[in-house]
Design a protein around this motif. Structure first.
Motif, short mmCIF file in Angstrom:
data_model
loop_
_atom_site.label_atom_id
_atom_site.label_comp_id
_atom_site.label_asym_id
_atom_site.label_seq_id
_atom_site.Cartn_x
_atom_site.Cartn_y
_atom_site.Cartn_z
N GLY A 20 -53.74 -10.93 76.03
CA GLY A 20 -53.98 -10.36 74.71
C GLY A 20 -54.74 -9.06 74.78
N SER A 21 -54.47 -8.17 73.84
CA SER A 21 -55.25 -6.95 73.71
C SER A 21 -56.64 -7.32 73.19
N ASP A 22 -57.57 -6.38 73.27
CA ASP A 22 -58.94 -6.71 72.90
C ASP A 22 -59.09 -7.08 71.43
N GLY A 23 -58.09 -6.72 70.61
CA GLY A 23 -58.15 -7.12 69.21
C GLY A 23 -58.16 -8.63 69.02
N LEU A 24 -57.58 -9.37 69.97
CA LEU A 24 -57.62 -10.83 69.91
C LEU A 24 -58.97 -11.36 70.34
N TRP A 25 -59.46 -10.89 71.49
CA TRP A 25 -60.67 -11.46 72.07
C TRP A 25 -61.92 -11.07 71.30
N GLU A 26 -61.85 -10.04 70.47
CA GLU A 26 -62.99 -9.66 69.64
C GLU A 26 -63.10 -10.55 68.40
N THR A 27 -62.07 -11.31 68.11
CA THR A 27 -62.11 -12.18 66.93
C THR A 27 -62.27 -13.65 67.30
N LEU A 28 -61.81 -14.04 68.49
CA LEU A 28 -61.90 -15.44 68.92
C LEU A 28 -62.44 -15.52 70.34
N HIS A 29 -63.30 -16.49 70.59
CA HIS A 29 -63.78 -16.73 71.95
C HIS A 29 -62.64 -17.28 72.78
N ARG A 30 -62.67 -17.01 74.08
CA ARG A 30 -61.57 -17.42 74.95
C ARG A 30 -61.33 -18.93 74.92
N GLN A 31 -62.41 -19.72 74.85
CA GLN A 31 -62.23 -21.17 74.83
C GLN A 31 -61.57 -21.62 73.53
N GLU A 32 -61.89 -20.94 72.44
CA GLU A 32 -61.25 -21.26 71.16
C GLU A 32 -59.78 -20.87 71.19
N VAL A 33 -59.46 -19.75 71.83
CA VAL A 33 -58.06 -19.34 71.97
C VAL A 33 -57.26 -20.40 72.71
N ILE A 34 -57.80 -20.88 73.83
CA ILE A 34 -57.09 -21.86 74.65
C ILE A 34 -56.98 -23.19 73.91
N ARG A 35 -58.01 -23.57 73.19
CA ARG A 35 -57.94 -24.83 72.43
C ARG A 35 -56.85 -24.75 71.36
N ILE A 36 -56.81 -23.65 70.62
CA ILE A 36 -55.82 -23.51 69.54
C ILE A 36 -54.40 -23.57 70.11
N VAL A 37 -54.17 -22.83 71.20
CA VAL A 37 -52.82 -22.80 71.79
C VAL A 37 -52.48 -24.15 72.40
N GLY A 38 -53.43 -24.75 73.12
CA GLY A 38 -53.17 -26.05 73.73
C GLY A 38 -52.83 -27.12 72.72
N GLU A 39 -53.56 -27.16 71.63
CA GLU A 39 -53.28 -28.14 70.59
C GLU A 39 -51.94 -27.87 69.92
N TYR A 40 -51.60 -26.61 69.77
CA TYR A 40 -50.31 -26.27 69.17
C TYR A 40 -49.16 -26.72 70.06
N LEU A 41 -49.27 -26.44 71.35
CA LEU A 41 -48.17 -26.75 72.26
C LEU A 41 -48.00 -28.25 72.49
N THR A 42 -49.10 -28.99 72.47
CA THR A 42 -49.02 -30.43 72.73
C THR A 42 -48.95 -31.27 71.47
N GLY A 43 -49.40 -30.69 70.35
CA GLY A 43 -49.45 -31.46 69.11
C GLY A 43 -50.61 -32.44 69.07
N VAL A 44 -51.49 -32.37 70.06
CA VAL A 44 -52.64 -33.27 70.13
C VAL A 44 -53.88 -32.48 69.80
N HIS A 45 -54.61 -32.91 68.78
CA HIS A 45 -55.79 -32.19 68.33
C HIS A 45 -57.05 -32.89 68.81
N GLN A 46 -57.84 -32.17 69.56
CA GLN A 46 -59.11 -32.71 70.04
C GLN A 46 -60.16 -32.44 68.98
N HIS A 47 -60.47 -33.44 68.18
CA HIS A 47 -61.42 -33.26 67.09
C HIS A 47 -62.85 -33.26 67.63
#
Length: 524
Positions: A401-428
Motif C-alpha cells: 500500500g501507498s503511505d495513504g493507507l498506512w497513515e490511516t490504519l495501523h499495520r496490525q489493523e490492516v492485516i486483521r481486516i483483510v484476514g477476517e474478510y478473506l476467511t469470513g471469521v471475525h476475531q472479536h
C-alpha cells in the motif's frame, strides 16, 4: 480558477513543500499541444510545515453532503481490479492464487500508480505500488517501465541475445510480460519508442557485460531500480526533438515517485522498496488470528538508520541542514525516490537543462528554484532496500500500500481486516473505546454495529475495496461509520487532499497447499 491561483494554493498535507515544477496533466491519447493544467495537490508554499494531525474529524468546515450507500459503493469500486491465476488440469500450480487492487484519489488527478504482471520468459509475478509527488509523471513512467527493467535483468543471456537478434532482423519480439491492468491504468503511447530504445540499450549492455545467467533476483531488482532512475535522468538531459516528448521527459525527471515492488516466484518472495510505501505480510496463527509481518522499511525521518545514512554521505558542516523539519533539505519527506532531479543534479546541470527546455518550463515560476543549503548533491537515491522471505503455508496474503493507507490504519489493523474478510471469521476482541466516555446506549449501538459489520463483511467483492472502506470510514471506535465515509468521499477537490492522501492497495493471496508442497520439494 486561473492556473496561477492553483499553483500558489497552500495545502497542509504536502509530501513536497516546493510547488510542483511540472504540473501533472491527464493523458493525451493523441499528439497535440501541451495544455496548462492544475498543479499537484501535494504542492504547497515553500516553508509551510506539514500539520501533524491525520485525524478524520468531521466538523462544520466540511461543507459536504451525505451520499447514499449505492453512491459510496460506486466511488469505492470505480478503480477496483481482481485477477485469479488460471488453473491447469483443475489445479492451481502457482503459489499465488490471485490478487485484488484498488485506488482512491485525493489529488486530482491521482498521483499514485499501480502495476501487476506475470513474467513470461522467466518465472514469477511482479506487483508494485508507485506513489508520486510534485505531479504524477514520474509515477506514471515507473508503472510502465520498471517491470520491463526487472524482467530484462532476470532474463538468461541467450534470451537477451535472441531479443537483440529479433530487433536487428525486424522480427516480432516474444512478449516479456503479461500485464494485468484496470482500464484506467493506461500507457503513454507517445513515449513508447523512447522507452523501448532505452530498454534496448540496457539489455545490450547486459549482453556485453556478461555471458552468464543472472544468479540473484536481489541483484536483478537492485540493478533495475538504479538503471531506470539513471535513464530517467539521462533522457531529461539529452531531451528530444519532439516537443511533446521533450516536455514529458522533463516532467518525469523533475517530479518524483517512491516504489514498492514484490517479486513472487514459487515460495520465494522478494520486496524491493524505495520510499515510504509499505509491504506487510498477513500470517495466520494457530488460533486462527492474523499477525502482521512488515517486509519493508519506511525511508523517512522516522527511520534512524536512514537519517544516519544520509548524514554520513555529506560533510559534517551539513549535519544540521541536510535534514530539517523531518524532510530532506527541509523539503522532501521520502529519503529515497525516483526522479526528483532537483535533489540529484548539480546546480549548473539544472540551469543548463532548464534554459534549453521548452517554453512551458519558463512559464512556471518554480522552475529556477534550487533547494536551500544545496552544496554536495546528490542528496537522494532510488536504490531500493531489498528483503527476502521464503513463504510458509501460514503466510496467507501480502498487502502492498501507498503511505495513504498506512497513515490511516495501523499495520496490525490492516492485516486483521483483510484476514477476517478473506476467511469470513471475525476475531472479536474486547470492545475498546479509548479514553471516550460512552453511555450504555452508545455502547449498545457499538455492539450492534459490530454485529452488522460481521454479517455484511461480504458486501464488497474485492478485498482491497473492503480495506479501503475501513481506511476512509473508520471512526474512533474502529468501525465503519457511513456518515463519516460519505463525508470523506464527498469532500470537494480543494479539501480532500487536506484530510487524506491518495490510497493505492494491492492484496495478493497465497496458496498454502502449493507453498507447502514447494517447500517440501526444495528440502528433498
Amino acid at each position: 480558477m486561473p492556473v496561477t491561483s492553483q499553483l500558489l494554493r497552500a495545502l497542509p498535507r504536502s509530501k513536497v513543500l516546493a510547488s510542483s515544477l511540472l504540473p501533472c496533466q491527464q493523458h493525451q491519447s493523441q499528439f497535440g499541444p501541451v495544455a496548462h493544467l492544475p498543479a499537484s495537490r501535494k504542492s504547497a508554499h515553500m516553508w509551510q510545515r506539514r500539520q501533524p494531525s491525520r485525524s478524520y474529524q468531521t466538523s462544520s468546515v466540511l461543507h459536504s453532503y451525505i451520499l447514499t450507500p449505492p453512491q459510496v459503493n460506486s466511488i469505492l469500486k470505480a478503480n477496483e481490479y481482481s485477477f485469479k491465476v488460471p488453473e491447469f488440469d483443475g489445479k492451481n500450480v502457482s503459489s499465488v492464487m490471485g490478487f485484488e487492487s484498488n485506488q482512491l484519489p485525493a489529488n486530482a488527478p491521482i498521483e499514485d500508480r499501480r502495476s501487476a504482471a506475470t513474467c513470461l520468459q522467466t518465472r514469477g509475478m511482479l506487483l508494485g505500488v508507485f506513489d508520486g509527488h510534485a505531479g504524477c509523471a514520474c509515477a506514471q513512467a515507473l508503472s510502465e517501465r520498471l517491470f520491463y527493467y526487472i524482467a530484462v535483468s532476470l532474463l538468461p543471456h541467450n534470451t537477451l541475445c535472441e531479443l537483440e537478434a529479433a530487433v536487428e532482423a525486424g522480427r516480432a519480439l516474444s512478449p516479456i510480460l503479461q500485464w494485468h491492468k484496470h482500464p484506467n491504468d493506461y500507457f503513454s503511447r507517445e513515449a513508447q519508442r523512447l522507452y523501448f530504445n532505452s530498454l534496448r540499450t540496457y539489455w545490450q549492455e547486459l549482453i556485453d557485460l556478461t555471458s552468464t545467467d543472472p544468479s540473484y533476483t536481489r541483484e536483478a531488482l537492485l540493478n533495475a531500480f538504479k538503471r531506470l532512475d539513471n535513464d530517467i535522468s539521462l533522457e531529461a538531459q539529452v531531451g528530444d526533438p519532439n516537443a511533446f516528448l521533450h516536455y514529458w521527459v522533463l516532467r518525469v525527471a523533475f517530479s518524483g515517485a517512491t516504489a514498492c515492488v514484490a517479486h513472487i516466484d514459487g515460495p520465494d518472495l522478494f520486496i524491493a522498496n524505495a520510499g515510504d510505501a509499505r509491504a506487510v505480510l498477513g500470517v495466520q496463527e494457530e488460533d486462527g488470528s492474523f499477525s502482521a509481518h512488515t517486509f519493508s522499511n519506511d525511508h523517512n525521518a522516522q527511520n534512524e538508520s536512514e537519517v544516519a545514512r544520509i548524514r554520513s554521505e555529506h560533510p559534517p558542516s551539513e549535519r544540521k541542514t541536510v535534514i530539517r523539519q523531518e524532510r530532506l533539505l527541509g523539503l522532501l519527506m521520502p529519503f529515497r525516490a525516483f526522479g526528483d532531479v532537483k535533489f540529484k543534479w548539480s546546480i549548473e546541470l539544472q540551469k543548463r537543462v532548464l534554459e534549453s527546455g521548452p517554453d512551458q518550463l519558463h512559464e512556471n515560476e518554480h522552475t529556477k528554484f534550487i533547494p536551500p543549503n544545496y552544496h554536495t548533491p546528490p542528496y537522494l537515491t532510488a536504490e531500493p532496500e531489498i528483503t527476502y522471505h521464503k513463504l510458509r503455508p501460514q503466510d496467507r496474503f501480502l498487502v502492498i500500500g501507498s503511505d495513504g493507507l498506512w497513515e490511516t490504519l495501523h499495520r496490525q489493523e490492516v492485516i486483521r481486516i483483510v484476514g477476517e474478510y478473506l476467511t469470513g471469521v471475525h476475531q472479536h476482541q474486547p470492545l475498546k473505546v479509548g479514553g471516550y466516555r460512552v453511555t450504555l446506549g452508545q455502547m449498545q449501538g457499538l455492539l450492534e454495529e459490530r454485529k452488522a459489520r460481521a454479517s455484511s463483511a461480504f458486501e464488497d467483492q474485492n478485498a482491497a475495496t473492503h480495506l479501503m472502506r475501513h481506511a476512509v470510514g473508520n471512526n474512533e471506535f474502529g468501525t465503519v461509520d457511513h456518515e463519516r465515509l460519505s463525508k470523506m468521499l464527498s469532500l470537494p477537490e480543494e479539501l480532500a487532499r487536506m484530510y487524506r492522501d491518495d490510497i493505492t492497495i494491492i492484496i495478493t493471496q497465497f496458496n498454502p497447499h502449493v507453498i507447502g508442497a514447494q517447500r517440501q520439494e526444495g528440502q528433498s
